[in-house]
Design an enzyme around this catalytic site. Structure first.
Site, PDB file in Angstrom:
ATOM      1  N   ASP A  86       0.835  -1.207  -0.020  1.00 52.15           N
ATOM      2  CA  ASP A  86       0.109   0.108  -0.157  1.00 52.15           C
ATOM      3  C   ASP A  86       0.904   1.093  -0.123  1.00 52.15           C
ATOM      4  O   ASP A  86       0.537   2.393  -0.597  1.00 52.15           O
ATOM      5  CB  ASP A  86      -1.252   0.067   1.258  1.00 52.15           C
ATOM      6  CG  ASP A  86      -0.334  -0.225   2.398  1.00 52.15           C
ATOM      7  OD1 ASP A  86       0.687  -0.558   2.430  1.00 52.15           O
ATOM      8  OD2 ASP A  86      -1.245  -0.218   3.465  1.00 52.15           O
TER       9      ASP A  86
HETATM   10  C1  LAN Z   1       3.897  -0.690  10.003  1.00 55.58           C
HETATM   11  C2  LAN Z   1       3.552   0.502   9.714  1.00 55.58           C
HETATM   12  C3  LAN Z   1       2.838   0.686   8.590  1.00 55.58           C
HETATM   13  C4  LAN Z   1       1.897  -0.444   8.045  1.00 55.58           C
HETATM   14  C5  LAN Z   1       0.998   0.155   7.012  1.00 55.58           C
HETATM   15  C6  LAN Z   1       1.670   0.794   5.539  1.00 55.58           C
HETATM   16  C7  LAN Z   1      -0.085   1.379   7.412  1.00 55.58           C
HETATM   17  C8  LAN Z   1       0.042  -1.131   6.573  1.00 55.58           C
HETATM   18  O1  LAN Z   1      -1.059  -0.880   5.671  1.00 55.58           O
HETATM   19  C9  LAN Z   1       0.898  -2.161   6.110  1.00 55.58           C
HETATM   20  C10 LAN Z   1       1.759  -2.687   7.352  1.00 55.58           C
HETATM   21  C11 LAN Z   1       2.915  -1.535   7.776  1.00 55.58           C
HETATM   22  C12 LAN Z   1       3.921  -1.496   6.895  1.00 55.58           C
HETATM   23  C13 LAN Z   1       3.514  -1.872   9.210  1.00 55.58           C
HETATM   24  C14 LAN Z   1       3.788  -3.096   9.400  1.00 55.58           C
HETATM   25  C15 LAN Z   1       4.288  -3.403  10.970  1.00 55.58           C
HETATM   26  C16 LAN Z   1       5.009  -2.241  11.612  1.00 55.58           C
HETATM   27  C17 LAN Z   1       6.263  -2.140  10.759  1.00 55.58           C
HETATM   28  C18 LAN Z   1       4.138  -1.100  11.477  1.00 55.58           C
HETATM   29  C19 LAN Z   1       2.881  -1.235  12.367  1.00 55.58           C
HETATM   30  C20 LAN Z   1       4.787  -0.137  12.441  1.00 55.58           C
HETATM   31  C21 LAN Z   1       5.618  -0.802  13.559  1.00 55.58           C
HETATM   32  C22 LAN Z   1       5.412  -2.515  13.276  1.00 55.58           C
HETATM   33  C23 LAN Z   1       6.627  -3.262  13.340  1.00 55.58           C
HETATM   34  C24 LAN Z   1       6.517  -4.647  13.362  1.00 55.58           C
HETATM   35  C25 LAN Z   1       7.053  -2.831  14.879  1.00 55.58           C
HETATM   36  C26 LAN Z   1       8.208  -3.945  15.488  1.00 55.58           C
HETATM   37  C27 LAN Z   1       7.714  -4.909  16.442  1.00 55.58           C
HETATM   38  C28 LAN Z   1       7.723  -6.192  15.994  1.00 55.58           C
HETATM   39  C29 LAN Z   1       6.636  -7.183  16.821  1.00 55.58           C
HETATM   40  C30 LAN Z   1       8.967  -6.687  15.342  1.00 55.58           C
END
Ligand code: LAN
Length: 727
Positions: free
Chosen positions: A457
């Protein structure tokens, strides 16, 4: 006792409530790389003035002017933009805090401690301030800023405070400790807490469930091979398994010896570590381990490790995981996928290559990209920023509001476009198949080009912003047709057999892999899933593209879009809603799903499905016209009202209703009236409840949403119904 003091620990325990001078903090944005700097001399302060954005991040008064009061949606949009444009950073993007999770700073501070990395005094001071500001009333900390206290949050953040020099006698620490003890102490923490405390030398490795790097030696065809896991899980697993296999712990210091007494209920020497491998407090146990995993763990601990594990396998597995770590570091220029594997890779590099290695030096530098400073202090962001994502959405919102031709916003949009131009990834990673990476050529990631991971996305929202803006004759074509097609090529790789799209890669493994989810605190993390949000972004990007370029890969695009929309229809729940995975919760996903349906002409008038979705929302509209959904929805899968309506969620719902062509304009008017009523005189909206989520249980902040989505909702409304008086 051989204990030594750590190299950097501040000498005295009594310096907890110091504050830095907030007017001396600066955020430097180098092509989307964000780092914070504390200026020590008057000379530096003169040469590098504090920007408006800096002031806003820090909660200092900004110099942004008062605006004329707004009665109509477009006045409110312009006021909002007047404010938000003042926060645009020199490269053209927006920045923000990206906090929420309370388990990130502990990984970082433990990493600093065990790698003997000096912590600047200003950092240390403001991290302590942040954690005290975020301490719950009962004395503990939770999984995220709004969460109830847990063993994970409390044991880890208590440890951070101690590592940063807070005295164990500080009354707030006493309270935290008492709470932790009432939860049974740190032996009841989840896997990751036990892991980090073992690295620190506070718990013994016997308390950590196995993390065998040998999994990486399995042939690719097995259903459990790690390359099939969700990218975040395998990139965290890789360095964790390396460190676990080495059983590496920091040698005891006076401080860690003290923690051994503070974190547990029983005397340290009496603790039977092995027996606590599966001990976990119900407060932390969102997703209990399955009997399958428990059995495997038992066999690993009692049979494989002591009697079978050949040294040659151990050595081979450690060598290969180290190689994978190096490839990840090289491919991201040490930025790494996220804040968890970035810290773990640092520890791994320290173990493998020693304190003075170039890799360790680069990691130390890069870890700075995750830090953020705000009024409450310093925190660690969930990624190295939200740059691409917010910038793409803002461009779209301004165009939706019909303001792209307005000279006033042209410089802002031009700069934003230039930013996106600079951030598109133009190459695949070196040896990307060898390290199991998805192609990146043509993609946008979530944050910046250094991290550079394809997200379905983020690529879609990025390319939409570019196409929308570049199709306006007065804007330059910074991104060529070829590069637009490259982005489309990537999007076309993202579809699953279900028709839906996942986040970073198409799904590679079976949902049954959840049986091996060892994390306890998170759900649905082991593989990629279909998400209505990500799928919608792909649908709308491809649909927009085919209008501009009807010749290019037309058949594939048609098939993709049809199947993706079919997935959206199937994902609707019987009550008309969609469950959201990345924003809270049904409000967020519903907005996207309705956009998908509108994209293929399904609206209120001709679709029972859309009517059901609208009814789901209108049934939940609050007294004041707004919507407000609690983060509890994400945990329980049941729409849960927040005690107060929320600007961001209200905007999401209004956008959904507008996409659906919902006929009752009064419903939307009342909602927008609430949004405009909450706008400040300078065009700002105040921060309300947390907006985002991941892995079902952990919330995360999107502070720029309170500008982007109201602007979009108000603008779309005015386009459809005219700039009528709301108040
Ligand atoms: C994110 C942030 C952005 C998010 C969107 C683009 C909004 C979504 O549509 C797809 C998934 C994604 C890219 C995403 C995946 C998981 C993330 C990176 C996070 C929520 C921000 C933090 C999270 C990450 C896994 C945090 C670290 C923690 C662990 C359990 C490894």
């Amino acid at each position: 006792d051989g204990a030594k003091d750590s190299a950097f620990r501040p000498a005295t325990g009594k310096q907890t409530d110091k504050h830095t001078d907030k007017t001396r903090w600066r955020m430097l944005d180098e092509r989307g790389r964000h780092t914070w700097h504390y200026l020590h001399s008057e000379k530096e302060v003169k040469e590098w003035p504090q920007s408006t954005a800096d002031k806003w991040y820090l909660g200092l008064p900004t110099d942004l002017p008062q605006q004329p009061p707004s009665k109509t949606p477009m006045q409110a949009v312009k006021n909002g933009l007047a404010f938000f444009s003042g926060l645009q950073l020199p490269p053209g993007n927006w920045g923000c805090e990206y906090g929420g999770p309370m388990f990130l700073l502990p990984g970082l501070v433990i990493t600093w401690y065990v790698t003997e990395t000096p912590i600047p005094e200003a950092h240390s001071t403001e991290i302590k301030n942040y954690l005290f500001a975020r301490q719950n009333k009962d004395g503990g900390w939770g999984l995220h800023i709004e969460g109830d206290s847990s063993v994970f949050g409390t044991s880890m953040n208590y440890t951070v405070m101690r590592l940063l020099g807070v005295s164990a006698q500080d009354p707030r620490m006493t309270k935290a400790r008492e709470l932790l003890h009432s939860f049974g102490g740190a032996v009841n923490g989840p896997h990751w807490a036990k892991f980090w405390l073992s690295v620190l030398g506070v718990t013994q490795w016997e308390v950590v469930n196995p993390i065998p790097p040998e999994l990486w030696l399995l042939p690719d065809w097995t259903p459990i091979s790690p390359w099939r896991w969700w990218i975040h899980m395998r990139q965290v697993f890789t360095p964790m398994s390396f460190i676990w296999s080495k059983r590496w712990s920091y040698p005891p210091t006076r401080l860690t010896m003290a923690l051994r007494n503070e974190l547990f209920v029983e005397p340290y020497d009496h603790i039977d570590w092995e027996s606590h491998r599966n001990s976990i407090s119900p407060r932390d146990n969102f997703h209990p381990k399955t009997w399958v995993l428990n059995t495997i763990n038992w066999a690993l601990v009692n049979v494989y490790n002591p009697y079978i594990r050949p040294n040659s396998w151990k050595a081979k597995a450690e060598a290969w995981t180290w190689k994978l770590i190096q490839m990840e570091d090289a491919n991201t220029d040490y930025a790494d996928l996220g804040p968890v594997n970035a810290t773990l890779n640092t520890v791994a590099a320290y173990i493998q290559e020693g304190p003075n290695a170039e890799s360790v030096r680069r990691h130390r530098e890069r870890l700075e990209d995750f830090l953020w400073v705000k009024d409450e202090g310093m925190l660690m962001n969930g990624t190295n920023g939200v740059q691409n994502w917010d910038t793409s959405f803002l461009i779209q919102a301004v165009i939706e509001a019909g303001l792209a031709q307005d000279e006033r916003w042209r410089p802002m949009l031009l700069k934003a476009l230039a930013y996106l131009e600079d951030q598109q990834t133009l190459e695949n990673c070196v040896d990307y198949t060898k390290c199991y990476r998805h192609p990146t050529k043509g993609a946008w990631g979530f944050s910046n080009r250094f991290q550079g991971y394809t997200v379905s996305d983020c690529t879609s929202e990025g390319i939409k912003a570019v196409m929308m803006l570049q199709s306006i004759p007065s804007y330059p074509k910074l991104i060529s047709d070829d590069r637009i097609k490259m982005a489309i090529d990537i999007i076309l790789t993202m579809q699953n057999s279900s028709g839906g799209c996942a986040s970073y890669e198409p799904t590679r493994g079976s949902e049954y892999l959840e049986w091996l989810n060892a994390a306890e605190v998170f759900g649905r993390i082991m593989v990629e899933y279909d998400y209505p949000e990500c799928t919608t972004a792909c649908i709308t990007a491809l649909s927009m593209f085919r209008k501009h370029y009807p010749e290019y890969r037309a058949k594939e695009i048609e098939v993709f879009v049809d199947r993706a929309v079919e997935y959206i229809r199937k994902a609707q729940l019987p009550d008309g809603s969609w469950y959201g995975s990345w924003g809270i919760c049904f409000s967020y996903a519903g907005m996207f799903a309705l956009e998908s349906l509108a994209c293929v002409g399904e609206t209120y008038e001709n679709s029972e499905r859309v009517r059901r979705a609208c009814k789901f929302f209108t049934d939940r509209q609050m007294e004041d016209g707004g919507w407000g959904e609690s983060y509890k929805s994400c945990e329980t899968h049941v729409y849960t009202q927040h005690e107060k309506s929320q600007v961001v969620q209200t905007a999401w719902v209004v956008i959904g209703l507008l996409e659906a062509e919902y006929p009752d304009v009064d419903v939307m008017k009342r909602a927008l009236r609430m949004i405009v009523g909450r706008q400040g005189g300078d065009g700002e909206w105040e921060q309300e409840a947390i907006e985002g989520v991941f892995n079902k249980s952990c919330m995360i902040s999107y502070p720029n949403y309170k500008f982007i989505f109201p602007i979009k909702a108000l603008g779309m409304f005015a386009k459809r119904y005219g700039d009528i008086e709301l108040l």
